[in-house]
Scaffold this active site. Structure first.
Site, PDB file in Angstrom:
ATOM      1  N   ARG A  13     -10.264 -11.431   1.562  1.00 45.96           N
ATOM      2  CA  ARG A  13     -11.215 -12.466   0.964  1.00 45.96           C
ATOM      3  C   ARG A  13     -10.694 -13.811   0.877  1.00 45.96           C
ATOM      4  O   ARG A  13     -11.396 -14.587   0.916  1.00 45.96           O
ATOM      5  CB  ARG A  13     -11.770 -11.844  -0.224  1.00 45.96           C
ATOM      6  CG  ARG A  13     -10.499 -11.849  -1.525  1.00 45.96           C
ATOM      7  CD  ARG A  13     -10.764 -10.854  -2.801  1.00 45.96           C
ATOM      8  NE  ARG A  13     -10.953  -9.423  -2.321  1.00 45.96           N
ATOM      9  CZ  ARG A  13     -11.295  -8.605  -3.240  1.00 45.96           C
ATOM     10  NH1 ARG A  13     -11.501  -9.018  -4.428  1.00 45.96           N
ATOM     11  NH2 ARG A  13     -11.372  -7.296  -2.789  1.00 45.96           N
ATOM     12  N   LYS A  71       0.739  -1.269  -0.206  1.00 41.92           N
ATOM     13  CA  LYS A  71      -0.119   0.004   0.032  1.00 41.92           C
ATOM     14  C   LYS A  71       0.911   1.353  -0.020  1.00 41.92           C
ATOM     15  O   LYS A  71       2.122   1.531   0.456  1.00 41.92           O
ATOM     16  CB  LYS A  71      -0.865   0.063   1.189  1.00 41.92           C
ATOM     17  CG  LYS A  71      -1.957  -1.098   1.406  1.00 41.92           C
ATOM     18  CD  LYS A  71      -2.738  -0.870   2.805  1.00 41.92           C
ATOM     19  CE  LYS A  71      -3.653  -1.912   2.822  1.00 41.92           C
ATOM     20  NZ  LYS A  71      -4.721  -1.642   2.028  1.00 41.92           N
TER      21      LYS A  71
END
Length: 509
Positions: free
Chosen positions: A359, A285
């Site tokens: 996920r 990130k």
């Protein structure tokens, strides 16, 4: 750890309450164009304060108006009582216009107005005040309790200054309402417990420590507990959890908590994402605001807190919480874009972006949760930045089986936490097709990212299990200023929604 106030009930006159501060509510009076010809401010309407007004000779509304009170939502005005009432300080907090007249979609109902006003009042209390009285409970007792407890929340574990004062809050009400007060207090304290976990920095809340704290909380209320360490995860084939956690020196865990009630006819599975810190892994990130990723375990914190709440309230519904915990770090052992993971249950996933890690651990957990044959499944996670793009920082996106999704969304609206039912368009599934595996973890474009994540999770839900996914990427962590009963930092959303869902299932099946 935040220390909630002691709570008690009294049906004595509020004007004579032996407290340091007395909280009352106000609403707007006539609108500006209905004011008098001289432009004098219209006094606010008093809420739940008849005997207090009488103690001020019927002039309390006018005095508050002179001090600037207009009854606007969350407006706080303090007025020295000068002996008119026992409390030396009167704190008037605005509820805003009547719910029915607010009218527009999304406007808070009466309970949420009381909750927000109680929270705003709690945040505005003088630091020296230790005894608080509130007449807002005469409007809605559970909402006043929740708003007050949540509004007084403060996470001070890492501050060298001493904690604030221990407080006792007396609500207007009789002994017959003790059970309602107790239930509301359990709910509010569960939210605070989730906030404490979320606000704990990641150097002190890594997967093994998170699991330890979850077990401690669960055993304190009598939940059944199971914890899988990295060796047990490998032996059982939890490829998603292990893949994400392999880049960290602090290995992953999977925690299972179970509440069983002898009269239960339904079983609800709860699943929560527990990424204790998310760097994005190899797909790292940007540095700006990466510190907010200490909150990437908010879903797990809320699920753990809700399972404990179910036990404390002894809800007649069976609840199983499945909570995967991992730290997503870049290193020489980290999983890579291009890797293929074999998930729990055998499905294979091509990893195209290691920052779509939530996920992956949730896929494993959902398959395991479905093995228990639940009647319903609810999963919650800080899953996608796309949620904030679509719905902003305060509104969760709720996806899943249509009827169950809408039932969960209704519970979210009823608690004031809010949420919006979102679709899972079938045409987006093809965008997750993989060149070499059963499915890819992301698409090749940025469109509909929140919905695509929901579609990915759907692949792991057993056939016939009604399920819902609550994306709380924005609402889980308040990066702005405090408002209502919501502090800066961890919010504990959606604990109250999950609690309402469990209570609804216990009532209706």
């Amino acid at each position: 750890m935040s220390i909630p106030p002691d709570l008690e009930l009294s049906d004595a006159a509020a004007a004579a309450a032996e407290v340091d501060v007395l909280v009352i509510g106000t609403r707007p009076g006539a609108s500006a164009d209905e004011g008098d010809d001289d432009g004098v401010p219209v006094p606010p309407l008093l809420v739940g304060a008849d005997d207090v007004d009488a103690a001020f000779g019927g002039e309390l509304a006018s005095l508050l108006s002179l001090a600037g009170a207009a009854g606007a939502a969350e407006e706080v005005v303090k007025l020295p009582s000068r002996g008119a009432i026992t409390a030396p300080l009167l704190l008037a907090v605005g509820l805003g216009p009547e719910s029915s007249s607010a009218g527009k979609q999304g406007a808070p109902d009466l309970a949420e107005q009381v909750r927000r006003a109680s929270g705003a009042a709690a945040r505005a209390l003088p630091k020296s005040a230790t005894r608080i009285g509130s007449t807002l409970s005469s409007v809605d007792l559970p909402a006043a309790v929740e708003g007050t407890v949540l509004g007084t929340y403060a996470f001070t574990d890492y501050r060298s200054a001493p904690d604030g004062p221990l407080r006792t809050v007396t609500f207007h009400g009789g002994p017959a309402e003790q059970e309602r007060l107790a239930d509301a207090a359990i709910t509010a304290r569960a939210v605070c417990a989730a906030r404490d976990l979320i606000n704990t920095p990641p150097n002190d809340l890594y997967p093994a420590e998170f699991a330890r704290r979850a077990v401690e909380m669960a055993e304190a209320v009598g939940l059944e507990v199971e914890v899988l360490d990295e060796s047990e995860l490998a032996a059982a084939g939890y490829g998603g959890v292990l893949g994400v956690g392999t880049g960290s020196s602090r290995p992953p865990r999977l925690v299972r908590l179970r509440h069983v009630h002898p009269d239960a006819t339904k079983h609800v599975a709860l699943v929560g994402k527990g990424i204790t810190f998310d760097t994005g892994g190899i797909s790292i990130k940007p540095a700006a605001n990466m510190d907010h990723m200490t909150s990437d375990m908010s879903g797990a914190a809320c699920v753990v807190a809700t399972a404990c709440l179910a036990a404390e309230q002894n809800l007649p519904v069976n609840v199983t919480a499945t909570v995967p915990m991992a730290e997503n770090m870049p290193s020489g052992t980290a999983y890579r874009p291009g890797d293929v993971l074999t998930m729990y249950g055998g499905k294979t996933v091509e990893v195209l972006n290691t920052d779509a890690e939530g996920r992956l651990i949730l896929g494993d957990a959902i398959v395991r949760a479905c093995e228990d044959g639940p009647d319903y499944l609810v999963e919650t996670s800080t899953l996608t930045g796309a949620q904030t793009v679509a719905l902003g920082s305060r509104t969760a996106g709720i996806m899943g089986s249509d009827a169950w999704r809408d039932r969960v969304a209704g519970a979210a609206a009823g608690t004031g936490e809010g949420g919006w039912a979102m679709p899972l368009p079938e045409e987006l599934r093809a965008d997750l097709d993989s060149r070499i595996a059963d499915i890819a973890n992301v698409t090749g474009h940025r469109f509909g990212g929140m919905l695509v994540a929901g579609i990915f999770l759907r692949e792991f839900v057993a056939e016939g299990v009604p399920w819902a996914h609550i994306d709380i990427a924005g609402p889980a962590f308040n990066t702005g200023g405090p408002h209502g009963y919501t502090p800066k930092g961890g919010t504990g959303l959606p604990v109250r929604t999950l609690a309402a869902v469990l209570a609804d299932v216990a009532r209706q099946g």
